[in-house]
Design an enzyme around this catalytic site. Sequence first.
Site, PDB file in Angstrom:
ATOM      1  N   ASP A 207       0.711  -1.351   0.049  1.00 50.62           N
ATOM      2  CA  ASP A 207      -0.012   0.133   0.022  1.00 50.62           C
ATOM      3  C   ASP A 207       0.932   1.393  -0.100  1.00 50.62           C
ATOM      4  O   ASP A 207       0.467   2.288  -0.505  1.00 50.62           O
ATOM      5  CB  ASP A 207      -0.935  -0.222   1.129  1.00 50.62           C
ATOM      6  CG  ASP A 207      -1.755   1.152   1.343  1.00 50.62           C
ATOM      7  OD1 ASP A 207      -2.451   1.546   0.574  1.00 50.62           O
ATOM      8  OD2 ASP A 207      -1.514   2.183   2.216  1.00 50.62           O
ATOM      9  N   LEU A 288      -6.311   6.884   3.258  1.00 49.31           N
ATOM     10  CA  LEU A 288      -6.524   7.907   2.216  1.00 49.31           C
ATOM     11  C   LEU A 288      -5.444   8.039   1.158  1.00 49.31           C
ATOM     12  O   LEU A 288      -5.213   8.985   0.345  1.00 49.31           O
ATOM     13  CB  LEU A 288      -6.603   9.434   2.846  1.00 49.31           C
ATOM     14  CG  LEU A 288      -7.853   9.500   3.775  1.00 49.31           C
ATOM     15  CD1 LEU A 288      -7.604  10.835   4.635  1.00 49.31           C
ATOM     16  CD2 LEU A 288      -9.062   9.491   2.970  1.00 49.31           C
ATOM     17  N   ARG A 289      -4.410   7.233   1.131  1.00 48.91           N
ATOM     18  CA  ARG A 289      -3.193   7.245   0.433  1.00 48.91           C
ATOM     19  C   ARG A 289      -3.781   6.853  -1.127  1.00 48.91           C
ATOM     20  O   ARG A 289      -3.073   7.773  -1.911  1.00 48.91           O
ATOM     21  CB  ARG A 289      -2.212   6.221   0.728  1.00 48.91           C
ATOM     22  CG  ARG A 289      -0.859   6.416   0.136  1.00 48.91           C
ATOM     23  CD  ARG A 289       0.171   5.351   0.858  1.00 48.91           C
ATOM     24  NE  ARG A 289       0.717   5.948   1.921  1.00 48.91           N
ATOM     25  CZ  ARG A 289       0.799   4.960   3.149  1.00 48.91           C
ATOM     26  NH1 ARG A 289       0.303   4.072   3.235  1.00 48.91           N
ATOM     27  NH2 ARG A 289       1.243   5.472   4.361  1.00 48.91           N
ATOM     28  N   GLY A 290      -4.605   6.106  -1.370  1.00 51.87           N
ATOM     29  CA  GLY A 290      -5.311   5.985  -2.641  1.00 51.87           C
ATOM     30  C   GLY A 290      -5.549   7.119  -3.335  1.00 51.87           C
ATOM     31  O   GLY A 290      -5.660   7.628  -4.545  1.00 51.87           O
TER      32      GLY A 290
END
Length: 353
Positions: A207, A288-290
């Site tokens: 991720d 919230l990285r995506g």
Amino acid sequence: MVIKDSSEYNTPVFPFTAIVGQEEMKLALQLNVIDPKIGGVMIMGDRGTGKSTTIRALADLLPEIEIVKNDPFNSHKSDFDLMSNEIKIAIQNNETIETELLKIPMVDLPLGATEDRVCGTIDIEKALTEGIKAFEPGLLAKANRGILYVDEVNLLDDHLVDILLDSAASGWNTVEREGISIRHPARFVLVGSGNPEEGELRPQLLDRFGMHAEIRTVKDPKLRVKVVEERTSFDKAPDVWIENYEQQQQQLRDKIVAAQNLLPNVELNYDLRIKISEVCSQLDVDGLRGDIVTNRAAKAYAAYNERTNVTIKDIEKVITLCLRHRLRKDPLESIDSGDKVSKIFKEIFEIED
């Protein structure tokens, strides 16, 4: 007899613009060069598909950078986020700073590397006896402002992968030994590659990579023959090949530099941002990285195409690369091919098949 400088005997690098196919990998690499804050690329694919060749070709394509002369961290002459403390102090003391041009650093991290080799070491004895911070820079220092490539990253110790990802995300490396602490800039594009047959990275580490590109062995016999012939003819006469592709290389080089300069002016309107987050929410992407990476990658792609406004087409081009590796919750699951991301994207953005 005149003995030439050994630096003149550089190993010829296959031109980036001559690489056939593997569009997904090439796009992900270029976008990360335009905006290193995307967070790197994880390239998974079969053995012998040109992963290392492509990454070296990209490093060779990029323009030279200006660094402070004889500085082990490739410090920038004016950007404080890209310079070592010694250079900052020299600038504050109004000392004259000499600079030189350097080819973009391309650092290979060997599988057996130790933490000291990666991060650098502090000579405790020298520090205690002479009262100076005797720091021996590691690979992260060498990679500052360049590309750090880890082949077979899925076989690397998780602890080392964590260190690499932390440095890539923060842009800094901190080494602490016996109460002595050294901090230096380590802003680089992290590129990892591996073969899925040898095991996947844990979902938590996967991720942390901004993008995930999949590459497959070419099946078309004619295309396979073309790839083999081109590689063979390059090995026979590399100088001729490099010369033949120089114009295309320069055009792409100029395009990437123009995109880097245009990027701060690229806008992504609120409605599109809402829809990107809706896609991430429906796909049950953790954190919230995506959302952040998709926003950044879409902007970089718009800049690459010389536009200051992101379109739905830009988002469609990058969203699978940014999200497919974030769907795997169970380490035993395989990574989604991209069909799931594409399906939800089309539903939310109301795109007809």
